[in-house]
Design a protein around this motif. Structure first.
Motif, PDB file in Angstrom:
ATOM      1  N   SER A  17       0.830  -1.201   0.000  1.00 49.26           N
ATOM      2  CA  SER A  17       0.000   0.000   0.000  1.00 49.26           C
ATOM      3  C   SER A  17       0.868   1.256   0.000  1.00 49.26           C
ATOM      4  CB  SER A  17      -0.959   0.007   1.187  1.00 49.26           C
ATOM      5  OG  SER A  17      -0.242  -0.088   2.392  1.00 49.26           O
ATOM      6  N   VAL A  18       0.515   2.177  -0.893  1.00 50.61           N
ATOM      7  CA  VAL A  18       1.237   3.448  -1.034  1.00 50.61           C
ATOM      8  C   VAL A  18       0.422   4.527  -0.332  1.00 50.61           C
ATOM      9  CG1 VAL A  18       2.184   5.143  -2.656  1.00 50.61           C
ATOM     10  CG2 VAL A  18       2.164   2.702  -3.257  1.00 50.61           C
ATOM     11  N   ASN A  24      -0.095  10.455  -4.248  1.00 48.63           N
ATOM     12  CA  ASN A  24       0.738   9.251  -4.331  1.00 48.63           C
ATOM     13  C   ASN A  24       1.719   9.290  -5.495  1.00 48.63           C
ATOM     14  OD1 ASN A  24      -0.412   7.866  -2.038  1.00 48.63           O
ATOM     15  ND2 ASN A  24      -2.259   7.623  -3.279  1.00 48.63           N
ATOM     16  N   CYS A  54      -3.441   1.971  -3.355  1.00 47.21           N
ATOM     17  CA  CYS A  54      -3.037   3.275  -2.811  1.00 47.21           C
ATOM     18  C   CYS A  54      -4.075   3.813  -1.837  1.00 47.21           C
ATOM     19  CB  CYS A  54      -2.821   4.286  -3.940  1.00 47.21           C
ATOM     20  SG  CYS A  54      -1.440   3.872  -5.022  1.00 47.21           S
ATOM     21  N   ILE A  60      -1.601   5.958  -8.037  1.00 48.42           N
ATOM     22  CA  ILE A  60      -0.423   6.776  -8.374  1.00 48.42           C
ATOM     23  C   ILE A  60      -0.786   7.693  -9.549  1.00 48.42           C
ATOM     24  CG2 ILE A  60       1.939   6.695  -9.229  1.00 48.42           C
ATOM     25  CD1 ILE A  60       2.062   3.823  -7.919  1.00 48.42           C
TER      26      ILE A  60
END
Length: 697
Positions: A17-18, A24, A54, A60
């Motif tokens: 997970s970002v 992101n 994310c 992203i």
């Protein structure tokens, strides 16, 4: 363990997970974290499948703009994506919000992709003068084929999740808004089915189908007109073609070579400046972030002509009801017919459904009475440029409109303070200068009067965003920013023709610089009676406005494209300007009347006199505080007048040319041509003396 990328496990799904607000972006920390988390997932014996997801409002969304121009820190994005694609465990990318640029390239490096129905994907690098440099030009064609990949990459436009599913970019689309749960469910389903690792680089059916076709030559031919003067779109085509002519690894290498060429192109600097400038203009100097914004739920528009109708469409397009008032019913009927025709033309092109056409038409009402403005939140006056008429209208609005309603004028030149003086509420009066055609052009030049309240300023800037315009706040003077500079350019263009140039020679110099059309073709598009009325207004105010051969065109009924004759003539159904011998003869007669002996005028003189006069005026505008920043001027000209974005706008372009070179030429023309417009701007002299640029201010 990275602070911005975490590895956890839920059942048999390893979750990467970002969490790097706000979007992101692929910072060095995110890239390094992605590699570290992948390594953990590969070593986790309990994880049968991996999920990339994310936090926050988006997947992203691309590169980290805070790292633009800085040395690259390893790992680079291509290496990150290669590591994910090479994983021996299947990886699912779960997409919400937007997956753009490097974000989509990262998702394409995963083996499966699931998206929320609200998500969008795209490769917009071309808008910054670049091409996708982390495998996007090699992987996307393997999923969608050559034609669609070329369209997406050379336009930079996004596609919605449903279209992405139909194209094969994503494998599944789900409703709801909890992307983590959607991703987990999809990953568990794949793991239960024993889904294999499926690398995009190994997919070849679309590549084989398009090999040897003439799609690339045909696409380049179409780009020659659509992307005239641009560098990166053609490099994008070269890169995509490499996906069909080279092995994958060699295609990636070719992509990086072409990416480097784009990085080194001067166009990239202009496009990057344009990109940041568009975002910066929303920050108005002296206006606090927490300034209250008034709610605008309905608008009134005065005038059903080209401008009024186009303005109404902007609001209907976003679901805000608009009431148009005119003095005669036939004017309303004509205006409404034009609006319907515009919408139906969009429907024919597939941009709207028939239901959407009717929905938007239903939001536009017409009236012959100002009384129908009693409850609207914003009124925009869009009648012809006559101060007496505008003051009469604003006096009526002052009587009719509710307290707190914003009273705006679409004037392109006239004094906002004088217009406001016709009311008892000058703090609620503002300029909202739309550009023609108002339903198409992106610029909204918002003009503050001396008494315009901060609340009104903040509201009209918010309205610009709501109706999908690029709003720029400017000060009050004749012509504001855009037209004040344009009038200087127009006067020089006229003078150059008087001295011996032809209108088409002047226009060609400007189009060769990258403008979509020249000074005289643009006048024909707008209607040369517009300029005529402005000159008449100035003459009536006692100004010494010289005689013009264009006045004679108006007096002959040649008003531009709308009458199929202006400076140029136009064939039925065509907007292409055609040189007219009658106009050439009229110009010769005008020169004879004025005692002018024609001389040869060089293209370089045309370039300098048309462009440097604008730069000099722009410097005066900055000095006077009419524009707060040089980037405000750049944005006005890019989005209102077609200044080529890859040159960054007139003030950015001037920095590239060299302010010392421009000042020397201005001083020369001050001595040889003369006139107030050629008196060097004090700011220009100051910057040259200090060795600084407009961008340093």
């Amino acid at each position: 363990m990275s602070e911005v990328v975490a590895y956890t496990r839920e059942g048999n799904v390893g979750v990467i997970s970002v969490n790097y607000p706000p979007v992101n972006a692929l910072s060095h920390a995110v890239r390094a974290g992605l590699v570290s988390a992948l390594e953990q997932g590969q070593k986790d014996a309990e994880a049968d499948i991996l999920l990339l997801v994310c936090e926050g409002r988006t997947f992203i969304a691309g590169a980290d703009i805070r790292e633009f121009g800085k040395p690259l820190q390893e790992p680079g994005l291509p290496d990150v994506i290669n590591a994910y694609e090479s994983s021996d465990k299947p990886i699912v990318a779960a997409i919400h919000g937007t997956a753009l640029g490097g974000g989509l390239e990262t998702a394409l490096g995963c083996h499966y992709r699931v998206a929320l129905a609200s998500a969008k994907v795209g490769l917009p690098e071309v808008k910054l003068g670049l091409l996708p440099g982390a495998g996007g030009t090699q992987r996307l064609p393997r999923l969608v084929g050559a034609q669609k990949a070329l369209e997406m990459i050379t336009s930079g436009n996004f596609v919605g999740a449903r279209d992405a599913l139909a194209l094969g970019i994503v494998d599944a689309v789900e409703g709801g808004d909890d992307i983590r749960q959607v991703g987990l469910a999809y990953a568990q389903k794949l793991a239960g089915e024993g889904a294999p690792v499926r690398r995009v680089r190994d997919i070849s059916d679309k590549v084989e189908a398009d090999k040897g076709s003439d799609v690339f030559d045909q696409f380049r031919a179409g780009l020659a007109k659509k992307a005239r003067g641009l560098f990166s779109p053609f490099k994008c085509v070269d890169a995509v073609e490499a996906a069909f002519t080279l092995p994958f690894a060699e295609g990636l290498k070719r992509e990086r070579e072409l990416f480097k060429e784009c990085m080194e192109s001067p166009q990239r600097a202009g496009l990057v400046h344009s990109f940041f400038a568009e975002r910066e203009v929303s920050k108005v100097k002296g206006l606090a972030k927490d300034t209250p914004v008034r709610e605008v739920k309905s608008v009134g528009i005065i005038g059903a002509g080209t401008m009024g109708g186009g303005i109404a469409m902007n609001f209907a397009n976003v679901g805000i009801p608009a009431t148009i008032v005119e003095v005669k019913q036939d004017a309303l009927d004509r205006g409404l017919a034009v609006i319907r025709r515009n919408y139906e033309n969009s429907a024919k092109k597939g941009k709207l459904t028939a239901e959407q056409v009717e929905e938007r038409m239903g939001l536009i009402k017409t009236s012959l009475s100002y009384d129908d403005f009693r409850d609207v939140d914003l009124v925009i006056e869009a009648v012809f440029e006559n101060m007496a008429v505008k003051k009469e209208i604003f006096a009526k609005l002052d009587e009719v409109c509710k307290p707190g309603a914003i009273l705006a004028s679409n004037t392109s030149t006239l004094d906002i303070d004088e217009i406001a003086s016709a009311t008892k509420r000058p703090e609620d009066v503002v300029g909202m200068h739309f550009f023609s055609p108002a339903n198409v052009m992106k610029l909204l030049e918002n003009v503050r009067g001396s008494k315009t309240s901060d609340e009104v300023k903040a509201t009209v800037m918010a309205v610009a965003k709501k109706i999908n315009k690029v709003g720029v706040m400017v000060g009050n003077c004749h012509g504001f920013v855009g037209n004040r500079m344009l009038h200087k350019r127009g006067a020089e263009a006229m003078a150059l023709v008087n001295e011996g140039a032809s209108p088409q020679q002047v226009d060609k110099v400007l189009t060769d610089l990258g403008f979509p059309m020249g000074q005289f073709a643009m006048s024909d598009l707008a209607g040369i009676d517009v300029g005529y009325r402005i000159r008449e207004e100035r003459r009536n105010a006692g100004e010494d406005v010289p005689a013009s051969w264009m006045d004679k065109l108006v007096e002959q009924g040649r008003l531009g494209q709308k009458t199929q004759a202006g400076v140029y003539k136009y064939e039925e159904g065509s907007r292409a300007p055609v040189v007219d011998p009658e106009v050439e003869q009229l110009i010769e007669s005008f020169r004879a009347e004025q005692g002018i002996v024609a001389r040869e005028v060089t293209d370089q003189e045309i370039l300098e006199r048309c462009m440097y006069v604008m730069v000099n005026e722009g410097a005066k505008i900055l000095d006077e505080g009419i524009a707060d920043r040089s980037l405000d001027i750049d944005v006005v000209w890019i989005y209102g007048y077609g200044f080529p974005a890859y040159r960054g706008g007139p003030m950015f372009w001037a920095d590239q040319v060299g302010l010392d070179n421009i000042l020397a030429a201005v001083k020369n023309y001050n001595n040889t041509v003369g006139g107030e417009q050629w008196k060097p701007a004090p700011l220009l002299e100051k910057l040259v003396a200090e060795g600084r640029k407009f961008s340093d201010l």
